[in-house]
Design an enzyme around this catalytic site. Structure first.
Site, PDB file in Angstrom:
ATOM      1  N   CYS A 104       0.861  -1.158   0.109  1.00 41.86           N
ATOM      2  CA  CYS A 104      -0.031  -0.060  -0.003  1.00 41.86           C
ATOM      3  C   CYS A 104       0.945   1.266  -0.005  1.00 41.86           C
ATOM      4  O   CYS A 104       1.680   1.626   0.960  1.00 41.86           O
ATOM      5  CB  CYS A 104      -0.892  -0.028   1.234  1.00 41.86           C
ATOM      6  SG  CYS A 104      -1.980   1.442   1.286  1.00 41.86           S
ATOM      7  N   CYS A 107      -0.460   4.362   2.359  1.00 39.21           N
ATOM      8  CA  CYS A 107      -0.273   4.248   4.018  1.00 39.21           C
ATOM      9  C   CYS A 107      -0.182   2.621   4.313  1.00 39.21           C
ATOM     10  O   CYS A 107       0.803   2.331   4.029  1.00 39.21           O
ATOM     11  CB  CYS A 107      -1.978   4.549   4.386  1.00 39.21           C
ATOM     12  SG  CYS A 107      -3.361   3.990   3.621  1.00 39.21           S
ATOM     13  N   SER A 108      -1.307   2.056   4.732  1.00 40.96           N
ATOM     14  CA  SER A 108      -1.012   0.886   4.984  1.00 40.96           C
ATOM     15  C   SER A 108      -2.250  -0.206   5.197  1.00 40.96           C
ATOM     16  O   SER A 108      -2.390  -0.839   6.039  1.00 40.96           O
ATOM     17  CB  SER A 108      -0.426   0.605   6.462  1.00 40.96           C
ATOM     18  OG  SER A 108      -1.010   1.190   7.286  1.00 40.96           O
ATOM     19  N   CYS A 109      -3.093  -0.051   3.856  1.00 39.53           N
ATOM     20  CA  CYS A 109      -4.296  -0.779   3.701  1.00 39.53           C
ATOM     21  C   CYS A 109      -3.616  -2.197   3.716  1.00 39.53           C
ATOM     22  O   CYS A 109      -2.878  -2.501   3.012  1.00 39.53           O
ATOM     23  CB  CYS A 109      -4.738  -0.235   2.335  1.00 39.53           C
ATOM     24  SG  CYS A 109      -5.368   1.400   2.505  1.00 39.53           S
TER      25      CYS A 109
END
Length: 202
Positions: A104, A107-109
């Site tokens: 991702c 962000c950090s999906c």
């Protein structure tokens, strides 16, 4: 780049989170028991073991595999997994010619219902930027060597879609039951930075 390099970052972050939690609890804005219950859920009930069940089922059931690749969300829900961060799932099958890896970049999906909470390295700026530009080098640094002829496809998760890699079934597992096959499936294999474990591998 290595998983171990995130140790200090995790330790510092853990201390900051603990301090913030204590402050919020002291002010009456947060119930520590509620936080503990959420953490327990993601450690014990939600995590890579769910994804491993999905992968093992796909390895032994061709009809399920076909449904999983056609509609990941629905097929994963057949096994009882879904919810926040897993509303729209796409499953990517590795083959001898193509290796998929997930990131991702914004962000950090991450697909929480099948993988639990994301590891620190997945959220790091180094992984998020470099895996797109030089995937083979990053995979090498993480311990995965792929033949030069294997195409590497990088998939960028977003708030709209989460990806899960369906790793290739390891050789020598034909006699294993579906339950035993789950032990061959790791979180990293379902992100695409590792292969599924062969029987007996640590």
């Amino acid at each position: 780049m290595s998983h171990d390099g995130d140790h200090d970052e995790r330790s510092e972050l853990a201390l900051r989170v603990e301090a913030l939690e204590s402050l919020l609890a002291e002010k009456g804005f947060l119930d520590p028991a509620h936080v503990d219950a959420i953490v327990r859920r993601y450690e014990q009930d939600v995590g890579p073991m769910n994804g491993a069940m999905v992968v093992a089922r796909a390895w032994v059931d061709p009809a399920y595999r076909a449904r999983l690749l056609a509609d990941g969300t629905a097929a994963i829900a057949e096994l009882g997994f879904g919810g926040p961060q897993g509303e729209y799932m796409v499953v990517l099958a590795n083959t001898p010619a193509v290796h998929n890896v997930v990131v991702c970049t914004l962000c950090s999906c991450y697909p929480w219902p099948v993988l639990g909470l994301p590891p620190a390295w997945y959220k790091s700026p180094a992984y998020r930027s470099r895996i797109v530009r030089e995937p083979r080098a990053v995979l090498h640094e993480l311990g995965l060597e792929l033949p030069a002829e294997v195409e590497i496809r990088v998939w960028d998760s977003s708030s709209e879609v989460r990806y899960l890699v369906l790793p290739e079934r390891p050789a020598g597992t034909d006699a294993l039951s579906e339950e035993a096959l789950r032990a061959c499936v790791t979180r990293d294999a379902m992100i695409g930075v590792a292969l599924a474990r062969a029987p007996g591998d640590g």
